[in-house]
Write an enzyme that holds these catalytic residues in place. Structure first.
Site, PDB file in Angstrom:
ATOM      1  N   ASP A  44       0.837  -1.204   0.000  1.00 52.04           N
ATOM      2  CA  ASP A  44       0.000   0.000   0.000  1.00 52.04           C
ATOM      3  C   ASP A  44       0.875   1.259   0.000  1.00 52.04           C
ATOM      4  O   ASP A  44       1.959   1.272   0.568  1.00 52.04           O
ATOM      5  CB  ASP A  44      -0.897  -0.023   1.254  1.00 52.04           C
ATOM      6  CG  ASP A  44      -2.076   0.920   1.108  1.00 52.04           C
ATOM      7  OD1 ASP A  44      -2.337   1.395  -0.021  1.00 52.04           O
ATOM      8  OD2 ASP A  44      -2.738   1.205   2.121  1.00 52.04           O
ATOM      9  N   ASN A  92     -10.671  -2.107  -5.727  1.00 54.51           N
ATOM     10  CA  ASN A  92      -9.773  -1.341  -6.599  1.00 54.51           C
ATOM     11  C   ASN A  92     -10.380  -1.109  -7.986  1.00 54.51           C
ATOM     12  O   ASN A  92     -10.012  -0.167  -8.683  1.00 54.51           O
ATOM     13  CB  ASN A  92      -8.415  -2.039  -6.763  1.00 54.51           C
ATOM     14  CG  ASN A  92      -7.548  -1.993  -5.518  1.00 54.51           C
ATOM     15  OD1 ASN A  92      -6.714  -2.857  -5.289  1.00 54.51           O
ATOM     16  ND2 ASN A  92      -7.745  -0.985  -4.685  1.00 54.51           N
TER      17      ASN A  92
HETATM   18  C1  FPP Z   1      -1.504   0.117  -3.348  1.00 48.78           C
HETATM   19  O1  FPP Z   1      -1.192   1.471  -3.437  1.00 48.78           O
HETATM   20  C2  FPP Z   1      -1.301  -0.610  -4.622  1.00 48.78           C
HETATM   21  C3  FPP Z   1      -2.276  -1.169  -5.381  1.00 48.78           C
HETATM   22  C4  FPP Z   1      -3.700  -1.104  -5.030  1.00 48.78           C
HETATM   23  C5  FPP Z   1      -1.978  -1.884  -6.630  1.00 48.78           C
HETATM   24  C6  FPP Z   1      -0.755  -2.753  -6.581  1.00 48.78           C
HETATM   25  C7  FPP Z   1      -0.620  -3.520  -7.817  1.00 48.78           C
HETATM   26  C8  FPP Z   1       0.482  -3.554  -8.579  1.00 48.78           C
HETATM   27  C9  FPP Z   1       1.752  -2.853  -8.283  1.00 48.78           C
HETATM   28  C10 FPP Z   1       0.405  -4.375  -9.809  1.00 48.78           C
HETATM   29  C11 FPP Z   1       1.033  -5.675  -9.520  1.00 48.78           C
HETATM   30  C12 FPP Z   1       0.495  -6.717 -10.301  1.00 48.78           C
HETATM   31  C13 FPP Z   1       0.719  -8.039 -10.057  1.00 48.78           C
HETATM   32  C14 FPP Z   1       0.131  -9.059 -10.901  1.00 48.78           C
HETATM   33  C15 FPP Z   1       1.501  -8.527  -8.921  1.00 48.78           C
HETATM   34  P1  FPP Z   1      -2.389   2.511  -3.605  1.00 48.78           P
HETATM   35  O2  FPP Z   1      -2.692   2.620  -5.059  1.00 48.78           O
HETATM   36  O3  FPP Z   1      -3.523   2.101  -2.727  1.00 48.78           O
HETATM   37  O4  FPP Z   1      -1.729   3.854  -3.122  1.00 48.78           O
HETATM   38  P2  FPP Z   1      -2.274   4.843  -2.001  1.00 48.78           P
HETATM   39  O5  FPP Z   1      -2.598   3.983  -0.800  1.00 48.78           O
HETATM   40  O6  FPP Z   1      -1.139   5.765  -1.757  1.00 48.78           O
HETATM   41  O7  FPP Z   1      -3.483   5.512  -2.569  1.00 48.78           O
HETATM   42 MG    MG Z   2      -4.001   2.417  -0.724  1.00 45.74          MG
END
Ligand code: FPP
Ligand code: MG
Length: 265
Positions: A44, A92
């Site tokens: 995250d 998401n």
């Molecule tokens: C969390 O940060 C990240 C995610 C919800 C997506 C993570 C997915 C990937 C990096 C793709 C990987 C793919 C595979 C198949 C392993 P956030 O977007 O919630 O950031 P924030 O909490 O700062 O808003």
């Molecule tokens: Mg997040």
């Protein structure tokens, strides 16, 4: 000007030396006790990190993806044999379409990487996908199926990727399968217990996570492995996922090793 440069260089070198020493010390401490068999990762903070760095949301996810590969290497080196990654929750999918599409593209390139990855072969990593795969496009589903089929006979390490995943959805899906099985006579109602129930989950046959790590300062599961985490240890840390350092990860493992697990006893 010249002096300033020299001072900055010395500071950086001193920091690198201290970091290396601390990393070695942590590694030695960790080597004395068993590492967790199964670690769950809630990655995250990609977007907040990107914002702080003046980068786009997509770049945040790209760096997050690169960090994931690095963390998996740390796990295999340490002898952590099962890792479950929360890559994409069902929630998401409510994000802006462009972001969701970029995330799905990243996921697809991740599964394609698996097909040609020397590291996956060397570390004998079996890939399993957990989630409502019907929410994904046909090309992505077939890439996932290829990655799973190519690695299905490996047993040394396991990588579970939770994608289009929700813990409640998983329990609902398991319940539907159980009802079907009772209706067609495969099992009887009084045969349903915690053991049989877990065989209907996406993680059927796998050990529950010993440790779940979440980055970015948020302290909740957000639906991750709701059933399986009943006796897991949790470790929350403030750093955003893309900036996670090896020493942060080693400290999480050391904290886990120092805890006493009682399983309700
Ligand atoms: C969390 O940060 C990240 C995610 C919800 C997506 C993570 C997915 C990937 C990096 C793709 C990987 C793919 C595979 C198949 C392993 P956030 O977007 O919630 O950031 P924030 O909490 O700062 O808003
Ligand atoms: Mg997040």
């Amino acid at each position: 000007m010249k002096w300033k440069g020299i001072v900055a260089y010395l500071k950086e070198s001193a920091y690198a030396i201290v970091y290396r020493q601390y990393e070695k010390r942590l590694q030695n401490q960790i080597n004395c006790t068993e590492v967790p068999e199964h670690v769950g990762l809630i990655l995250d903070g990609n977007r907040r990190w990107a914002r702080d760095m003046g980068l786009s949301v997509n770049d945040g996810h790209k760096y997050g993806f690169e960090k994931l590969k690095e963390v998996l290497r740390w796990c295999w080196q340490l002898g952590i044999h099962t890792v479950t990654v929360y890559a994409l929750s069902t929630e998401n999918f409510k994000r802006p379409t462009q972001e969701v599409n970029e995330l799905l593209k990243l996921a697809e390139s991740g599964f394609k990487d698996v097909l040609n990855s020397k590291e996956v072969v060397e570390n004998e990593v079996k890939i399993t996908v957990l989630g409502r795969l019907d929410l994904l496009s046909e090309p992505l589903r077939s890439t996932i199926a290829e990655a799973a089929s190519k690695t299905k006979d490996y047993s040394k390490n396991k990588l579970n990727v939770a994608i289009a995943y929700g813990g409640r959805a998983e329990i609902v899906d398991a319940t539907k399968k159980i009802v079907e099985s009772v209706m067609n006579g495969t099992i009887r109602k009084d045969e349903i217990n915690e053991g049989t129930f877990s065989k209907f989950l996406y993680t059927a046959g796998q050990k529950d996570p010993d440790l779940i790590i979440r980055t970015s300062g948020e302290e909740r599961l957000s639906g991750f492995l709701l059933w399986q985490s009943a006796y897991s240890e949790f470790y929350f840390l403030d750093v955003y996922w893309p900036e996670l350092r090896r020493i942060d990860f080693l400290r999480a493992i050391r904290t886990y090793q120092r805890r006493k697990r009682r399983f309700g006893e």
